[in-house]
Design a protein around this motif. Structure first.
Motif, mmCIF file in Angstrom:
data_model
loop_
_atom_site.group_PDB
_atom_site.id
_atom_site.type_symbol
_atom_site.label_atom_id
_atom_site.label_comp_id
_atom_site.label_asym_id
_atom_site.label_seq_id
_atom_site.Cartn_x
_atom_site.Cartn_y
_atom_site.Cartn_z
ATOM 1 N N GLY A 53 59.405 77.219 70.048
ATOM 2 C CA GLY A 53 58.289 77.596 70.694
ATOM 3 C C GLY A 53 57.214 76.636 71.018
ATOM 4 N N LYS A 54 57.559 75.570 70.384
ATOM 5 C CA LYS A 54 56.603 74.397 70.565
ATOM 6 C C LYS A 54 57.129 73.159 71.389
ATOM 7 N N SER A 55 56.250 72.715 72.263
ATOM 8 C CA SER A 55 56.803 71.605 73.340
ATOM 9 C C SER A 55 56.601 70.352 72.577
ATOM 10 N N TYR A 56 57.488 69.461 72.693
ATOM 11 C CA TYR A 56 57.217 68.042 72.129
ATOM 12 C C TYR A 56 57.408 67.155 73.079
ATOM 13 N N LYS A 57 56.421 66.106 73.215
ATOM 14 C CA LYS A 57 56.564 64.872 74.266
ATOM 15 C C LYS A 57 57.504 63.873 73.476
ATOM 16 N N ILE A 58 58.566 63.491 74.257
ATOM 17 C CA ILE A 58 59.389 62.331 73.432
ATOM 18 C C ILE A 58 58.831 61.213 73.650
ATOM 19 N N GLU A 59 58.774 60.426 72.578
ATOM 20 C CA GLU A 59 58.161 58.960 72.651
ATOM 21 C C GLU A 59 59.560 58.167 72.107
ATOM 22 N N ALA A 84 72.929 46.786 62.771
ATOM 23 C CA ALA A 84 72.957 47.460 61.485
ATOM 24 C C ALA A 84 71.592 47.682 60.791
ATOM 25 N N GLU A 85 71.158 46.529 60.701
ATOM 26 C CA GLU A 85 69.621 46.449 60.272
ATOM 27 C C GLU A 85 68.564 47.060 60.935
ATOM 28 N N LYS A 86 68.645 47.122 62.003
ATOM 29 C CA LYS A 86 67.658 47.980 62.954
ATOM 30 C C LYS A 86 68.063 49.148 63.032
ATOM 31 N N SER A 87 69.308 49.699 62.663
ATOM 32 C CA SER A 87 69.435 51.126 62.623
ATOM 33 C C SER A 87 68.701 51.716 61.219
ATOM 34 N N LYS A 88 69.042 50.882 60.348
ATOM 35 C CA LYS A 88 68.367 51.417 58.894
ATOM 36 C C LYS A 88 66.925 51.446 59.067
ATOM 37 N N LYS A 89 66.145 50.350 59.869
ATOM 38 C CA LYS A 89 64.819 50.383 60.029
ATOM 39 C C LYS A 89 64.452 51.842 60.670
ATOM 40 N N LEU A 90 65.036 52.011 61.920
ATOM 41 C CA LEU A 90 64.702 53.140 62.772
ATOM 42 C C LEU A 90 64.911 54.327 61.849
ATOM 43 N N ILE A 91 65.876 54.513 61.088
ATOM 44 C CA ILE A 91 66.172 55.839 60.014
ATOM 45 C C ILE A 91 65.146 55.813 59.010
ATOM 46 N N ASP A 92 65.248 54.658 58.402
ATOM 47 C CA ASP A 92 64.339 54.872 56.981
ATOM 48 C C ASP A 92 62.983 54.850 57.100
ATOM 49 N N GLN A 93 62.530 53.717 58.175
ATOM 50 C CA GLN A 93 61.090 53.642 58.174
ATOM 51 C C GLN A 93 60.354 54.407 59.427
ATOM 52 N N ASP A 94 61.101 54.431 60.330
ATOM 53 C CA ASP A 94 60.617 55.249 61.650
ATOM 54 C C ASP A 94 60.730 56.648 61.449
ATOM 55 N N GLY A 95 61.919 57.086 60.849
ATOM 56 C CA GLY A 95 62.245 58.505 60.542
ATOM 57 C C GLY A 95 62.746 59.038 61.898
ATOM 58 N N VAL A 96 63.485 58.466 62.698
ATOM 59 C CA VAL A 96 63.798 59.220 64.168
ATOM 60 C C VAL A 96 64.772 60.106 63.958
ATOM 61 N N PRO A 97 65.022 61.152 64.589
ATOM 62 C CA PRO A 97 66.029 62.211 64.481
ATOM 63 C C PRO A 97 67.284 61.691 65.190
ATOM 64 N N VAL A 98 66.934 60.560 66.020
ATOM 65 C CA VAL A 98 68.483 60.191 66.876
ATOM 66 C C VAL A 98 68.338 58.749 67.205
ATOM 67 N N VAL A 99 69.407 58.131 67.208
ATOM 68 C CA VAL A 99 69.287 56.648 67.712
ATOM 69 C C VAL A 99 70.227 56.610 69.213
ATOM 70 N N PHE A 100 69.712 56.163 70.175
ATOM 71 C CA PHE A 100 70.687 55.798 71.290
ATOM 72 C C PHE A 100 70.849 54.429 71.386
ATOM 73 N N GLY A 101 72.131 53.969 71.199
ATOM 74 C CA GLY A 101 72.462 52.573 71.171
ATOM 75 C C GLY A 101 73.689 52.179 71.094
ATOM 76 N N GLY A 102 73.925 50.702 71.294
ATOM 77 C CA GLY A 102 75.185 49.888 71.279
ATOM 78 C C GLY A 102 75.468 49.793 72.479
ATOM 79 N N TRP A 103 76.659 48.792 72.459
ATOM 80 C CA TRP A 103 77.394 48.530 73.771
ATOM 81 C C TRP A 103 78.725 47.997 73.357
ATOM 82 N N VAL A 158 62.085 58.998 69.326
ATOM 83 C CA VAL A 158 63.407 58.817 69.216
ATOM 84 C C VAL A 158 63.727 57.198 69.141
ATOM 85 N N GLY A 159 64.795 56.868 68.746
ATOM 86 C CA GLY A 159 65.060 55.395 68.552
ATOM 87 C C GLY A 159 65.976 54.766 69.819
#
Lengths: 425, 384
Positions: free
Chosen positions: A76-82, A96-115, A38-39
């Motif tokens: 039925g499969k257990s996943y370890k979160i990294e 915005a840039e890092k979001s694009k990187k996380l989504i496109d390059q790292d392919g994370v299913p979810v991003v936790f972020g922002g303040w 995850v991101g």
């Protein structure tokens, strides 16, 4: 020469072997079948780093807790979160840039972020155009409802509205006039528009408002205005940001604007972390409103505070934004398990209706992608915490505020395709 | 009457913060013509010195003197910022005299370095480093002239730097082990708490004034008087003025311009440190504290007329009084029954943000008519 080369080669093979085994050990260790990455995207440098790094700590802790309890079970499969932590650098386009990187390059299913709201506004188009999902953990001004963002912080009706009500009806300054002070950006201005409408409804009077440009610490003109507008004391609603609070409270105390002379300040941006920075001696007797306060006396709250201290040090504190960040990681895990897949659209559907026994008490995800939460009013005490005075029942979130003139009569519902982002009630 | 007094006091209070911050720059930029963008960070070092002094005075041995820590920190802040300023002059600025653009970029870089320094180095070791700089720079100058002129002077210099480094490391370690708050690096803002005698208010002619504000006004007054006396009465002051007016001629007449530059820059930087003490009394102390003031400082110096202390004084009090008049909407209470249209305009500008806009606009208009400020400098330098 030849010998030494041979030795070197031997050493190299040996070290390669060591790395290989250690890799095998670290990758899919023990009982996990697979991993999911995850991101995490917060500011780790720049002015916001102080606040946002506490969220990174909390999110890491939540992920470690979930992993220790067996990870996420999907199909039925257990996943370890990294996780991959990216630095937003207190710079909104970087988010915005890092979001694009996380989504496109790292392919994370979810991003936790922002303040800050500014960072969220910068990221929003990225998530909407890529149909990805952002989890945003901060109390904010609302007036937004994206299908691609999940908001776990309070909306104004879950923080400022009950607080204004308390100040006007039940505080020692009840019935008094209001003065609104804030930093000059979107959250304080929107929040104060709502407060003004509410005070009018209650039959009270707002006698003045002023905004301090970000970075400015000269409070003298505001103090003269407060003294002129509220000569006999009254209610001050404070939405100043970060360090400006230090200047504000130091200077108003010197100018004699204190609880003992009848001035009560209600704060929307001061939690336990900020109290310890500003100094409880400047804040004692003033008020705060949050969903979570460290002094909540329940096992869930105590456990949350204790595990955070155990993980990051005994002098650390937990506060409302951290609790929201903690909740969102768990809610994502539950939704993924219910959906049986990491796919965004399925998770989004499974998310609505999820409940979680949060440190603040039970919370539930509503169709407008916000959380139902409990609101608490606390008085700041000499120990640097809140003495909780009041606690509401569960308050439903309003993405479109019902007191703000521009959004009155509108709501948001993503479970019904005919309603969506903003529909007329 | 009370209203007028209150307004005047507020104006003077705001103005004196501006003035104390701009005073050092008035010397560095005004007299030497160096655009020092790291001026704000020298202020920040002063503010951090106050914080460190406060913590050290909380130690058991110094506890009885805790109430006077703020006075001590004024002198220490002057020395700390002065020493860093001298180092800056010796290493960077000296090479860039006469090229303002390069100076601007170089000092901007220095300001970033200093900001990051306080974020990532524990303050205890930062203090140690300043102490080594102080010893390293000044110990060699105290040697008798016989040694100074000898061919082996460089060895003496080297060994005094070695001694300085050792002392620095030692003090760093001692402070770090005795004050735990200073032993860790942190980007978090810290807080200076004024001693009890400086908190609260005093009543003067029926109006209550905050004590910290009075303290800042006093610090400012003393700094202005001291620097005026120094420039006008002392021998070094005369040399500084001479170099300001005509560098080549002063050089020909045997004034060591190099020494004059170091002293001028050191004093200007030291005054920034004093300003840092004043500023720490108002808000929190953090890496960005100086950056908030730098624009205001340049504004005051330019408005006052570059190279003129009196101009700087008048400009800062002028801006202070204007800020209060506009920002707090005082004109309305002085003249309550003004025409509606006018009172609407005044109300529109009666917020802190709009008052700032208004003041900058007024300054821009003023500079259209008097581009050299309130008191333009006369003399040879102008012709260059």
């Amino acid at each position: 020469m030849r010998i030494s080369r041979r030795i070197l080669a031997g050493l190299a093979t040996a070290s390669l072997a060591v790395t290989a085994t250690s890799c095998g050990g670290g990758g899919t260790s023990g009982s996990f079948d697979d991993t999911v990455t995850v991101g995490i995207l917060h500011s780790l440098s720049g002015t916001m780093a102080i606040s946002e790094s506490t969220l990174v700590d909390t999110e890491k802790m939540a992920i470690e807790e979930i992993n220790a309890a067996g990870g996420v079970t999907v199909g039925g499969k257990s996943y370890k979160i990294e996780y991959i932590v990216e630095d937003g650098a207190s710079d909104w386009p970087t988010f915005a840039e890092k979001s694009k990187k996380l989504i496109d390059q790292d392919g994370v299913p979810v991003v936790f972020g922002g303040w800050t709201s500014a960072s969220r506004k910068a990221m929003l188009p990225v998530y909407e155009s890529k149909d990805a999902f952002l989890y945003y953990p901060i109390q904010y001004e609302a007036q937004e409802c994206s299908n691609n963002i999940f908001y776990t912080g309070a909306t104004p009706n879950q923080q400022s509205e009950p607080a204004t009500d308390f100040m006007y009806k039940r505080s020692p300054a009840a019935g008094g006039d209001f003065f609104l002070v804030g930093s000059d950006y979107v959250f304080p201005r929107t929040s104060n528009t709502i407060t003004k409408a509410q005070v009018k409804q209650l039959g009270g009077k707002v006698v003045g408002e002023d905004y301090l440009p970000l970075g400015n610490t000269e409070v003298a003109p505001i103090i003269s205005k407060i003294k002129k507008a509220l000569p006999e004391g009254g209610i001050i609603i404070n939405t100043l940001n970060g360090d400006q609070n230090v200047a504000f409270f130091k200077q108003i105390q010197d100018a004699g604007i204190t609880p003992s002379s009848g001035y009560y300040v209600m704060n929307y941006s001061i939690a336990e972390e900020e109290i310890s920075t500003i100094g409880p001696e400047f804040l004692e007797g003033h008020y705060g409103a949050w969903n979570y306060m460290m002094s909540i006396d329940t096992p869930a709250s105590k456990k949350f505070a204790a595990s955070f201290k155990k993980r990051w040090g005994a002098d650390r504190v937990v506060a409302d934004p951290q609790e929201s960040a903690y909740n969102m990681v768990y809610l994502w895990k539950q939704a993924v398990e219910d959906a049986g897949t990491f796919d965004d659209n399925a998770v989004r559907e499974a998310l609505v209706g999820q409940t979680f026994d949060a440190p603040q008490g039970p919370v539930e995800v509503m169709p407008n992608h916000h959380l139902s939460q409990t609101v608490r009013i606390g008085e700041i005490n000499a120990e640097g915490g809140f003495t909780i005075l009041e606690e509401t029942g569960v308050v439903l979130p309003q993405a479109w505020n019902q007191k703000h003139p521009s959004s009155k009569g509108f709501a948001c519902d993503w479970t019904d395709p005919s309603k969506g982002e903003k529909y007329k009630l | 009457m009370e209203l007028l007094l209150d307004s005047l006091f507020n104006g003077v209070a705001i103005g004196s913060v501006l003035l104390v911050a701009a005073l050092g720059l008035a010397i560095v930029f005004g007299l030497m013509g160096v655009i020092n963008l790291a001026h704000g960070e020298l202020m920040m070092l002063g503010a951090y010195t106050t914080y460190v002094t406060q913590l050290i005075f909380k130690l058991p041995i110094l506890k009885p003197f805790y109430n006077s820590y703020i006075i001590v920190s004024i002198f220490l802040a002057f020395i700390v910022s002065g020493v860093v300023g001298i180092l800056l002059e010796k290493t960077i600025i000296r090479k860039l005299y006469g090229s303002p653009l390069e100076t601007l970029l170089a000092t901007w870089g220095v300001s970033l370095i200093l900001q990051q320094f306080v974020r990532s180095v524990p303050l205890a070791y930062g203090t140690g480093l300043v102490i080594s700089l102080l010893i390293g720079l000044f110990l060699p100058t105290t040697f008798p002239s016989k040694i100074k002129e000898s061919i082996n002077f460089k060895y003496f210099k080297f060994s005094s730097w070695l001694f300085a480094a050792l002392t620095g490391v030692l003090t760093g370690n001692v402070i770090s082990s005795s004050v735990s708050k200073l032993s860790r690096a942190s980007a978090r803002n810290v807080d200076v708490t004024a001693p009890s005698w400086m908190r609260g208010q005093v009543e003067i002619i029926g109006t209550a004034f905050p004590k910290t504000r009075l303290m800042i006004i006093v610090i400012t007054l003393i700094s202005v008087i001291a620097i005026t006396l120094f420039l006008n009465q002392s021998a070094w002051g005369m040399r500084i003025r001479a170099v300001t007016q005509n560098r080549q001629m002063s050089d020909c007449l045997g004034i060591s311009t190099e020494k004059v530059d170091i002293i001028t820059f050191g004093i200007g930087s030291g005054l920034a440190g004093v300003a840092g003490v004043a500023v720490s009394l108002l808000g929190s102390v953090g890496p960005n504290v100086g950056g908030n003031y730098i624009v205001g400082c340049f504004m005051v110096v330019v408005l006052g007329g570059v190279g003129n202390l009196l101009g700087t004084v008048l400009a800062s009090f002028g801006i202070g009084i204007m800020t209060d008049l506009i920002g707090a909407g005082r004109l309305l209470s002085i003249w309550p029954d003004m025409p509606l249209a006018l009172s609407n305009i005044i109300n529109f500008f009666a917020t802190t943000s709009m008052a700032r806009v208004m003041i900058f606009a007024l300054i821009v208009i003023f500079l259209q008519f008097k581009p050299t400020g309130l008191f333009p400098q006369k003399g040879r330098m102008v012709e260059n």
